[in-house]
Design a protein around this motif. Structure first.
Motif, PDB file in Angstrom:
ATOM      1  N   TRP A   1       0.818  -1.214   0.000  1.00  0.00           N
ATOM      2  CA  TRP A   1       0.000   0.000   0.000  1.00  0.00           C
ATOM      3  C   TRP A   1       0.855   1.268   0.000  1.00  0.00           C
ATOM      4  CZ3 TRP A   1      -5.512  -0.047   2.270  1.00  0.00           C
ATOM      5  CH2 TRP A   1      -6.133  -1.283   1.991  1.00  0.00           C
TER       6      TRP A   1
ATOM      7  N   SER B   1       0.522   2.015  -3.781  1.00  0.00           N
ATOM      8  CA  SER B   1      -0.845   1.851  -4.280  1.00  0.00           C
ATOM      9  C   SER B   1      -1.852   2.097  -3.174  1.00  0.00           C
ATOM     10  CB  SER B   1      -1.034   0.442  -4.836  1.00  0.00           C
ATOM     11  OG  SER B   1      -2.395   0.165  -5.066  1.00  0.00           O
TER      12      SER B   1
ATOM     13  N   THR C   1       0.960   2.395 -11.339  1.00  0.00           N
ATOM     14  CA  THR C   1       1.138   1.410 -10.267  1.00  0.00           C
ATOM     15  C   THR C   1       0.422   0.112 -10.641  1.00  0.00           C
ATOM     16  OG1 THR C   1      -0.790   2.272  -9.107  1.00  0.00           O
ATOM     17  CG2 THR C   1       1.330   3.051  -8.340  1.00  0.00           C
ATOM     18  N   LEU C   2       1.043  -0.971 -10.288  1.00  0.00           N
ATOM     19  CA  LEU C   2       0.476  -2.302 -10.550  1.00  0.00           C
ATOM     20  C   LEU C   2       0.479  -3.039  -9.217  1.00  0.00           C
ATOM     21  CD1 LEU C   2      -0.439  -4.330 -12.805  1.00  0.00           C
ATOM     22  CD2 LEU C   2       1.943  -5.040 -12.979  1.00  0.00           C
ATOM     23  N   HIS C   3      -0.716  -3.181  -8.664  1.00  0.00           N
ATOM     24  CA  HIS C   3      -0.873  -3.791  -7.335  1.00  0.00           C
ATOM     25  C   HIS C   3      -1.342  -5.227  -7.562  1.00  0.00           C
ATOM     26  CE1 HIS C   3      -2.522  -3.069  -2.986  1.00  0.00           C
ATOM     27  NE2 HIS C   3      -2.016  -4.264  -3.129  1.00  0.00           N
ATOM     28  N   THR C   4      -0.481  -6.183  -7.320  1.00  0.00           N
ATOM     29  CA  THR C   4      -0.695  -7.545  -7.833  1.00  0.00           C
ATOM     30  C   THR C   4      -1.110  -8.531  -6.741  1.00  0.00           C
ATOM     31  OG1 THR C   4       1.581  -8.294  -7.567  1.00  0.00           O
ATOM     32  CG2 THR C   4       1.098  -7.010  -9.538  1.00  0.00           C
ATOM     33  N   THR C   5      -0.908  -9.797  -7.027  1.00  0.00           N
ATOM     34  CA  THR C   5      -1.281 -10.859  -6.091  1.00  0.00           C
ATOM     35  C   THR C   5      -0.150 -11.091  -5.075  1.00  0.00           C
ATOM     36  OG1 THR C   5      -0.483 -12.409  -7.745  1.00  0.00           O
ATOM     37  CG2 THR C   5      -2.847 -12.064  -7.643  1.00  0.00           C
ATOM     38  N   HIS C   6      -0.456 -11.878  -4.054  1.00  0.00           N
ATOM     39  CA  HIS C   6       0.482 -12.058  -2.943  1.00  0.00           C
ATOM     40  C   HIS C   6       1.763 -12.770  -3.383  1.00  0.00           C
ATOM     41  CE1 HIS C   6       1.765 -11.919   1.068  1.00  0.00           C
ATOM     42  NE2 HIS C   6       1.187 -12.995   1.557  1.00  0.00           N
TER      43      HIS C   6
ATOM     44  N   ARG D   1       3.797 -12.135  -5.850  1.00  0.00           N
ATOM     45  CA  ARG D   1       4.154 -12.231  -7.277  1.00  0.00           C
ATOM     46  C   ARG D   1       4.574 -10.910  -7.901  1.00  0.00           C
ATOM     47  NH1 ARG D   1       4.469 -17.071  -5.635  1.00  0.00           N
ATOM     48  NH2 ARG D   1       2.514 -17.818  -4.806  1.00  0.00           N
TER      49      ARG D   1
ATOM     50  N   ALA E   1       7.465 -10.985 -10.325  1.00  0.00           N
ATOM     51  CA  ALA E   1       7.198 -11.681 -11.588  1.00  0.00           C
ATOM     52  C   ALA E   1       6.379 -10.796 -12.534  1.00  0.00           C
ATOM     53  CB  ALA E   1       6.470 -13.002 -11.320  1.00  0.00           C
ATOM     54  N   PHE E   2       5.387 -10.090 -12.014  1.00  0.00           N
ATOM     55  CA  PHE E   2       4.636  -9.134 -12.835  1.00  0.00           C
ATOM     56  C   PHE E   2       5.587  -8.057 -13.364  1.00  0.00           C
ATOM     57  CE2 PHE E   2       0.969 -10.905 -10.612  1.00  0.00           C
ATOM     58  CZ  PHE E   2      -0.115 -10.664 -11.424  1.00  0.00           C
TER      59      PHE E   2
ATOM     60  N   THR F   1       8.734  -8.213 -13.859  1.00  0.00           N
ATOM     61  CA  THR F   1       9.652  -8.766 -14.857  1.00  0.00           C
ATOM     62  C   THR F   1       9.055  -8.635 -16.253  1.00  0.00           C
ATOM     63  OG1 THR F   1      10.599 -10.300 -13.266  1.00  0.00           O
ATOM     64  CG2 THR F   1      10.823 -10.905 -15.583  1.00  0.00           C
ATOM     65  N   GLY F   2       7.781  -8.998 -16.390  1.00  0.00           N
ATOM     66  CA  GLY F   2       7.121  -8.889 -17.692  1.00  0.00           C
ATOM     67  C   GLY F   2       6.990  -7.450 -18.149  1.00  0.00           C
TER      68      GLY F   2
ATOM     69  N   ASN G   1      10.793 -17.205  -4.098  1.00  0.00           N
ATOM     70  CA  ASN G   1      11.341 -17.801  -5.323  1.00  0.00           C
ATOM     71  C   ASN G   1      11.527 -16.748  -6.414  1.00  0.00           C
ATOM     72  OD1 ASN G   1      12.284 -20.124  -6.551  1.00  0.00           O
ATOM     73  ND2 ASN G   1      10.333 -20.556  -7.551  1.00  0.00           N
ATOM     74  N   HIS G   2      10.554 -15.850  -6.546  1.00  0.00           N
ATOM     75  CA  HIS G   2      10.658 -14.821  -7.588  1.00  0.00           C
ATOM     76  C   HIS G   2      11.792 -13.850  -7.262  1.00  0.00           C
ATOM     77  CE1 HIS G   2       6.963 -16.631  -8.710  1.00  0.00           C
ATOM     78  NE2 HIS G   2       6.291 -16.138  -7.679  1.00  0.00           N
TER      79      HIS G   2
END
Lengths: 378, 300
Positions: B69, B72, B79-84, B86, B89-90, B92-93, B118-119
């Motif tokens: 937060w 975001s 801003t790209l507020h993504t999943t837990h 990840r 990884a978002f 990276t793309g 891991n990411h």
């Protein structure tokens, strides 16, 4: 590959369809039967100034293609059952954030590791209901190498047009199989590009609930979130906002269903004239099913054939009209009976008979024929 | 000096109008997240004024948890507020598809080191050009103070009466994974954070900054237990203003200079924690490699 006639496997056809459609970013993780898609993308993308990135897992692959889509690229990933399971959470993110991406699932026989690499059609309901929450997917289902090419392009077109993830529910059989593939000249096959996001919208601050897809780096100060949000992206859990978002997702799927019907991409039917019974199938299972129908016809049994080209949205109105006067419906699928429930839901008076197959094998046309003939004899 | 001015020169309004959305904050009183956002906008402003960055190219990516937060919805930029877990990884793309973007990931110790560990290690290894700000508040704050991979040994959390797990040294992890810029600070060292961010955000590779931050609502509960040196009066003050008092625990001793930045050491438990810039090196990024493939002629 240049326009022309080739003899390739379904995986290569899928990758070439993606390149033809303008895919320039692919994130993936190795898994068979999707391997030939992944390797062909890795080979081909650098040739068209695109990016192939091998990620650490399927969760990351799905995440990366969503991120890359928001950077303006047409993006795709390909996987098989175990990987498709791992992608479900981020796939839900793509639905909620209205992100165009294409996911190819080369289905294999599960659950779990199952008969790794052997074909199946057991993920069709995961495509529909796999992620948590309410979504309305668009899922194509190819039955030939040529359709692996064609449907991958359609998947990109529908993803871009409706600003939503689309699925290509292939299976191991179609991915491994080699058949002739015709690659048309560039622009001979329609390719849709993203609806450009402009500020000339009546409410320019709104980035959701519209078909135009904005892009990072253009100075729009985008707020993209997987939380419930207002159309401008600000997180807001007020019921009216979230209801509007979910209803919009369903509305787009409904519109896509209508477009699929008009483009004759929902299903194909044959031998229906004066048929009393009909075989319904899709994907690899439809090949022996079609053979069984032809054989039955030769033996004087009047049985029709319907093949679903898209599984979701389920072409229920069209199918219902076709099956209106049918007495018996056989549903042939490589699982314990999944789409059969959808067919049963819309079948009026007909008996609906499931012809399932699990064990990592495609049906033998003889077993389908036997089931049809036995029912006919009763 | 104008009373609203701070040591870094410009009035608060300047930063707020340019870089923040006019939205209420959701952070607890005394939380370190506001401090981190403050440091971030100062670093961003300095780089923009210096023409090393363009505002429209800034992309902030975050996952789930309090740290997510920070940008975001507060930061005015993409801003790209993504999943837990990840976010990286978002990111990276997004970064590879448009290498012009300056990508900053805001993550936490749960988001970045547990579910998303891991990411984190693979992005470091690949040397994807992005800056990861990992806010280490020593527990899961958003869900109510559960044990995290960074929670000190033997403290009481809402899931373990006596946390049995040895905490993760995330900067060491990043050094091992091959990150090309690694630094660690606490929210006490605001000027150092700004200086480090200014380097990290234009570093041509993967940069990692761990910021140990105070969680006055939850971590304060278990930190009181081992702050045994406090007098009863101080303990009372700690209970009244846990954020401010935790900040004292995050102030350390200077131990030297390295990589052009001072080194400090704090002690939250027996084992001291080093602060400073641990590594700054250059090696080719994954994007360099991927674009290098474009020139190889294939049988198109």
């Amino acid at each position: 590959m240049k326009a022309g006639l080739y003899f390739v496997d379904g995986g290569i056809a899928c990758a070439e369809g993606a390149i033809y459609a303008g895919c320039r970013f692919f994130a993936g993780y190795p898994i068979t039967p999707a391997t030939s898609i992944v390797e062909q993308m890795a080979l081909r993308l650098p040739q068209v100034k695109g990016y192939y990135v091998q990620m650490e897992d399927e969760l990351a692959s799905m995440a990366a293609i969503i991120g890359a889509s928001w950077s303006g690229g047409k993006t795709m990933t390909a996987t098989s059952g175990p990987g498709f399971s791992l992608m479900q959470e981020n796939l839900g993110y793509a639905y909620l954030t209205e992100t165009p991406v294409v996911v190819v699932d080369a289905q294999r026989s599960g659950p779990s590791t199952g008969q790794a690499t052997m074909p199946g059609q057991q993920d069709v309901m995961q495509a529909r209901y796999g992620t948590h929450g309410d979504i309305a997917p668009i899922a194509f289902c190819p039955w030939s190498v040529q359709e692996m090419f064609d449907f991958t392009i359609h998947a990109f077109n529908y993803a871009e047009k409706f600003r939503t993830p689309t699925l290509v529910m292939a299976d191991g059989e179609i991915c491994y199989m080699r058949e002739p593939l015709t690659i048309p000249k560039s622009s001979a096959f329609p390719v849709l590009n993203r609806n450009r996001f402009t500020k000339s919208h009546p409410r320019p601050e709104e980035i959701f609930l519209r078909y135009e897809m904005p892009r990072f780096g253009d100075g729009h100060n985008l707020l993209v979130t997987g939380s419930a949000h207002r159309p401008n992206g600000v997180r807001d859990y007020t019921p009216t906002f979230h209801r509007a978002t979910i209803e919009w997702i369903f509305k787009k799927s409904q519109q896509a269903g209508q477009a699929l019907f008009e483009e004759k991409l929902d299903l194909e039917a044959s031998h229906l004239d004066s048929a009393e019974s009909v075989v319904v199938s899709f994907g690899a299972a439809a090949r022996p099913a079609y053979h069984a129908v032809q054989t039955a016809q030769k033996n004087g049994v009047n049985v029709g054939f319907v093949r679903l080209k898209t599984l979701w949205p389920f072409p229920e109105a069209h199918l219902k009209a076709l099956l209106k006067d049918i007495q018996r419906i056989f549903v042939v699928e490589m699982n314990m009976g999944m789409m059969v429930h959808e067919v049963a839901r819309i079948a009026c008076q007909a008996d609906v008979i499931s012809i399932p197959k699990v064990a990592g094998e495609v049906h033998d046309a003889k077993e389908i024929l036997k089931a049809v003939m036995e029912a006919d004899a009763v | 000096m104008n009373k609203s001015e701070n040591k870094l020169g410009k009035p608060q309004e300047y930063y707020r109008e340019r870089y923040l959305r006019n939205l209420p904050t959701a952070f607890c009183a005394g939380c370190g997240n506001g401090t981190i956002l403050n440091c971030f906008v100062r670093a961003v402003d300095a780089l923009i004024q210096d023409k090393q960055l363009q505002h429209q190219n800034l992309l902030s990516v975050s996952g789930i948890g309090c740290s997510a937060w920070i940008p975001s919805p507060h930061f005015k930029g993409d801003t790209l507020h993504t999943t837990h877990g990840r976010a990286i990884a978002f990111a990276t793309g997004a970064k590879i598809m448009n290498p012009k973007l300056q990508v900053t990931v805001f993550t936490g110790d749960g988001d970045g080191a547990a579910i998303g560990g891991n990411h984190l290690i693979h992005a470091a290894r690949r040397n994807i050009p992005m800056t990861v700000i990992l806010v280490n508040n020593l527990n899961y704050g958003m869900t109510g103070g559960q044990s995290a991979p960074t929670t000190p040994l033997h403290v009481q959390t809402s899931t373990y009466p006596k946390n049995p797990e040895t905490p993760f040294d995330l900067s060491q992890l990043m050094l091992g994974a091959g990150a090309t810029y690694v630094a660690r600070w606490t929210t006490y060292y605001v000027n150092e954070i700004v200086d480090t961010l200014k380097e990290a955000m234009i570093h041509p590779g993967f940069s990692f900054i761990e910021i140990i931050s105070q969680c006055p609502t939850y971590a304060a509960r278990f930190l009181t237990e081992f702050q045994t040196s406090l007098t009863p009066k101080e303990q009372e003050q700690f209970r009244r203003q846990p954020g401010a008092w935790m900040l004292k625990a995050l102030k350390g001793k200077k131990t030297g200079v390295a990589n052009g930045h001072p080194r400090y050491q704090i002690t939250l438990q027996e084992k001291p924690i080093d602060l400073g810039v641990f590594k700054q090196e250059r090696r080719p990024t994954l994007i360099d490699y991927l674009q290098g493939l474009w020139n190889n002629k294939g049988d198109a």
